[in-house]
Design a protein around this motif. Structure first.
Motif, PDB file in Angstrom:
ATOM      1  N   PRO A 231      -0.175  -0.393   2.932  1.00 54.06           N
ATOM      2  CA  PRO A 231       0.075  -1.423   1.919  1.00 54.06           C
ATOM      3  C   PRO A 231       0.679  -2.674   2.551  1.00 54.06           C
ATOM      4  O   PRO A 231       1.457  -2.598   3.493  1.00 54.06           O
ATOM      5  CB  PRO A 231       1.071  -0.759   0.963  1.00 54.06           C
ATOM      6  CG  PRO A 231       1.717   0.311   1.765  1.00 54.06           C
ATOM      7  CD  PRO A 231       0.696   0.755   2.778  1.00 54.06           C
ATOM      8  N   LYS A 232       0.266  -3.838   2.014  1.00 53.68           N
ATOM      9  CA  LYS A 232       0.780  -5.095   2.535  1.00 53.68           C
ATOM     10  C   LYS A 232       2.160  -5.362   1.962  1.00 53.68           C
ATOM     11  O   LYS A 232       2.464  -4.979   0.830  1.00 53.68           O
ATOM     12  CB  LYS A 232      -0.157  -6.239   2.183  1.00 53.68           C
ATOM     13  CG  LYS A 232      -1.496  -6.126   2.859  1.00 53.68           C
ATOM     14  CD  LYS A 232      -2.349  -7.338   2.573  1.00 53.68           C
ATOM     15  CE  LYS A 232      -3.661  -7.243   3.315  1.00 53.68           C
ATOM     16  NZ  LYS A 232      -4.525  -8.396   3.074  1.00 53.68           N
ATOM     17  N   LYS A 233       2.983  -6.067   2.727  1.00 53.65           N
ATOM     18  CA  LYS A 233       4.322  -6.409   2.263  1.00 53.65           C
ATOM     19  C   LYS A 233       4.212  -7.526   1.242  1.00 53.65           C
ATOM     20  O   LYS A 233       3.484  -8.500   1.453  1.00 53.65           O
ATOM     21  CB  LYS A 233       5.188  -6.878   3.433  1.00 53.65           C
ATOM     22  CG  LYS A 233       5.488  -5.791   4.441  1.00 53.65           C
ATOM     23  CD  LYS A 233       6.361  -6.332   5.552  1.00 53.65           C
ATOM     24  CE  LYS A 233       6.630  -5.275   6.588  1.00 53.65           C
ATOM     25  NZ  LYS A 233       7.431  -5.798   7.696  1.00 53.65           N
ATOM     26  N   PRO A 234       4.932  -7.417   0.120  1.00 55.94           N
ATOM     27  CA  PRO A 234       4.858  -8.506  -0.871  1.00 55.94           C
ATOM     28  C   PRO A 234       5.609  -9.733  -0.370  1.00 55.94           C
ATOM     29  O   PRO A 234       6.622  -9.634   0.300  1.00 55.94           O
ATOM     30  CB  PRO A 234       5.535  -7.909  -2.104  1.00 55.94           C
ATOM     31  CG  PRO A 234       6.438  -6.852  -1.568  1.00 55.94           C
ATOM     32  CD  PRO A 234       5.776  -6.335  -0.323  1.00 55.94           C
ATOM     33  N   LYS A 235       5.043 -10.914  -0.706  1.00 56.38           N
ATOM     34  CA  LYS A 235       5.697 -12.162  -0.314  1.00 56.38           C
ATOM     35  C   LYS A 235       6.816 -12.458  -1.288  1.00 56.38           C
ATOM     36  O   LYS A 235       6.687 -12.253  -2.492  1.00 56.38           O
ATOM     37  CB  LYS A 235       4.699 -13.324  -0.343  1.00 56.38           C
ATOM     38  CG  LYS A 235       3.811 -13.398   0.849  1.00 56.38           C
ATOM     39  CD  LYS A 235       3.060 -14.712   0.812  1.00 56.38           C
ATOM     40  CE  LYS A 235       2.323 -14.951   2.097  1.00 56.38           C
ATOM     41  NZ  LYS A 235       1.612 -16.230   2.070  1.00 56.38           N
ATOM     42  N   LEU A 236       7.909 -12.959  -0.752  1.00 58.35           N
ATOM     43  CA  LEU A 236       9.016 -13.361  -1.603  1.00 58.35           C
ATOM     44  C   LEU A 236       8.735 -14.764  -2.123  1.00 58.35           C
ATOM     45  O   LEU A 236       8.228 -15.618  -1.381  1.00 58.35           O
ATOM     46  CB  LEU A 236      10.327 -13.357  -0.814  1.00 58.35           C
ATOM     47  CG  LEU A 236      10.778 -11.990  -0.281  1.00 58.35           C
ATOM     48  CD1 LEU A 236      12.023 -12.166   0.579  1.00 58.35           C
ATOM     49  CD2 LEU A 236      11.078 -11.070  -1.445  1.00 58.35           C
TER      50      LEU A 236
END
Length: 159
Positions: A123-128
């Protein structure tokens, strides 16, 4: 090699033989290319055309075969007790024989291991979301200001 021997007068011995004679005659334990050439010219007189190239080729060939050692730009005859050459094309180190009945393990693969095609995707890291710019002690934001898209002004003219 036959073409090399056709080009020189019949009174000259082969280049490896002349090189070993020159190295044997030198008392200081080694000789560079120019001193080998001077010895050959003093003993055999005028050398054939292309002598420098032939001498270089034979010196390199004898060095690669392990007959000569090149130490500090001096060629030295390799003795029987000389250590084996460790460089390009070096012979492998002697290995201890395996006991009978033992099967050697397959060699380890080199490089990065391949990806598993059956593995689930990572899974990709969510952008803040970008927050307000941090202010320094002076009160101004650090760095170059962000580029703002040109917006239409109220009267329809771009800013």
């Amino acid at each position: 090699m036959a073409t090399e021997e056709l080009g020189k007068p019949p009174s000259l011995p082969s280049y490896p033989q002349m090189i070993t004679e020159a190295l044997d005659a030198m008392q200081q334990g080694g000789a560079n290319k120019s001193s080998i050439t001077k010895f050959m010219e003093s003993k055999y007189g005028e050398m054939p055309a292309g002598h420098a190239n032939l001498l270089s080729d034979h010196l390199n060939r004898m060095k690669d075969n392990g007959e000569l050692l090149l130490i500090k730009n001096n060629y030295i005859k390799a003795g029987p007790d000389a250590p084996p050459k460790r460089g390009r094309g070096r012979p492998s180190k002697p290995k201890d024989p395996l006991p009978e009945g033992v099967v050697p393990a397959p060699p380890r693969p080199r490089g990065r291991p391949r990806k598993d095609p059956n593995a689930p995707p990572v899974p990709k890291k969510p952008k803040l979301p970008p927050g307000p710019p941090s202010l320094s002690k002076s009160g101004k934001p650090r760095g170059r200001p962000r580029k703002v898209n040109p917006e239409l002004m109220q009267n329809g003219v771009e800013a």
